[in-house]
Design a protein around this motif. Structure first.
Motif, PDB file in Angstrom:
ATOM      1  N   GLU A  10       2.794 -32.073  56.184  1.00  0.00           N
ATOM      2  CA  GLU A  10       2.383 -33.358  55.612  1.00  0.00           C
ATOM      3  C   GLU A  10       2.961 -34.525  56.401  1.00  0.00           C
ATOM      4  O   GLU A  10       2.296 -35.545  56.586  1.00  0.00           O
ATOM      5  N   LYS A  11       4.173 -34.361  56.887  1.00  0.00           N
ATOM      6  CA  LYS A  11       4.838 -35.448  57.604  1.00  0.00           C
ATOM      7  C   LYS A  11       4.137 -35.764  58.930  1.00  0.00           C
ATOM      8  O   LYS A  11       3.946 -36.929  59.264  1.00  0.00           O
ATOM      9  N   ILE A  12       3.720 -34.740  59.674  1.00  0.00           N
ATOM     10  CA  ILE A  12       3.148 -35.025  60.995  1.00  0.00           C
ATOM     11  C   ILE A  12       1.754 -35.644  60.921  1.00  0.00           C
ATOM     12  O   ILE A  12       1.325 -36.292  61.865  1.00  0.00           O
ATOM     13  N   ILE A  13       1.062 -35.475  59.803  1.00  0.00           N
ATOM     14  CA  ILE A  13      -0.290 -36.050  59.695  1.00  0.00           C
ATOM     15  C   ILE A  13      -0.350 -37.310  58.850  1.00  0.00           C
ATOM     16  O   ILE A  13      -1.416 -37.907  58.714  1.00  0.00           O
ATOM     17  N   GLU A  14       0.766 -37.748  58.283  1.00  0.00           N
ATOM     18  CA  GLU A  14       0.717 -38.821  57.290  1.00  0.00           C
ATOM     19  C   GLU A  14       0.106 -40.125  57.805  1.00  0.00           C
ATOM     20  O   GLU A  14      -0.538 -40.837  57.038  1.00  0.00           O
ATOM     21  N   ALA A  15       0.228 -40.445  59.076  1.00  0.00           N
ATOM     22  CA  ALA A  15      -0.330 -41.699  59.596  1.00  0.00           C
ATOM     23  C   ALA A  15      -1.861 -41.695  59.597  1.00  0.00           C
ATOM     24  O   ALA A  15      -2.485 -42.745  59.489  1.00  0.00           O
TER      25      ALA A  15
END
Length: 142
Positions: A98-103
């Motif tokens: 989730e963190k790497i795609i949040e943007a």
């Protein structure tokens, strides 16, 4: 001692690249690709730095943590799972996905059931959304 010194040359994040094309091109420089991919998000750590940014000194001990998401044509998913063992999901921490795609989370929506693969020899985990052609991969070396 320099190999324990974490600095910007040891970290590479897809958020630093403005376009999909730039992110894909950069990730292709840093990983072995099993097929073409047309979207990418990543957070890479390499104690020795990255392509074109490595110092000219002798590298220290290898240590890295590569986390990335790619989008492939669904027919190419099997090229990424080849040699991996399919497993049942256990108590694995998936917060990094989730963190790497949040943007740009809207580009990574999934509706299919994920498949999980591992390669214990290389400390590698794959999470595959086959219908969407989305693959999350994490490789850790210490």
């Amino acid at each position: 001692m320099s190999c324990t010194d974490i600095n910007s040359s040891s970290l590479l994040d897809s958020d630093a690249f403005k376009t999909t094309e730039e992110r894909v091109a950069q990730l292709k420089k840093e990983i072995k690709s099993n097929s073409d991919f047309y979207n990418a998000e990543f957070e890479l750590f390499n104690v020795n730095g990255f392509s074109k940014r490595r110092p000219t000194s002798i590298p220290g001990a290898s240590s890295w943590d590569y986390k990335f998401a790619i989008r492939v044509t669904p027919s190419n998913v099997d090229k990424w799972t080849e040699g991996m063992q399919k497993i049942d999901f256990t108590d694995y921490n998936l917060n990094w996905t989730e963190k790497i795609i949040e943007a740009r989370a809207k580009d990574w929506k999934t509706t299919s059931t994920p498949e999980f693969y591992t390669n214990n020899l290389a400390n590698t985990m794959l999470i595959v959304y086959r219908t969407e052609g989305i693959i999350y991969k994490r490789v850790i070396a210490n």
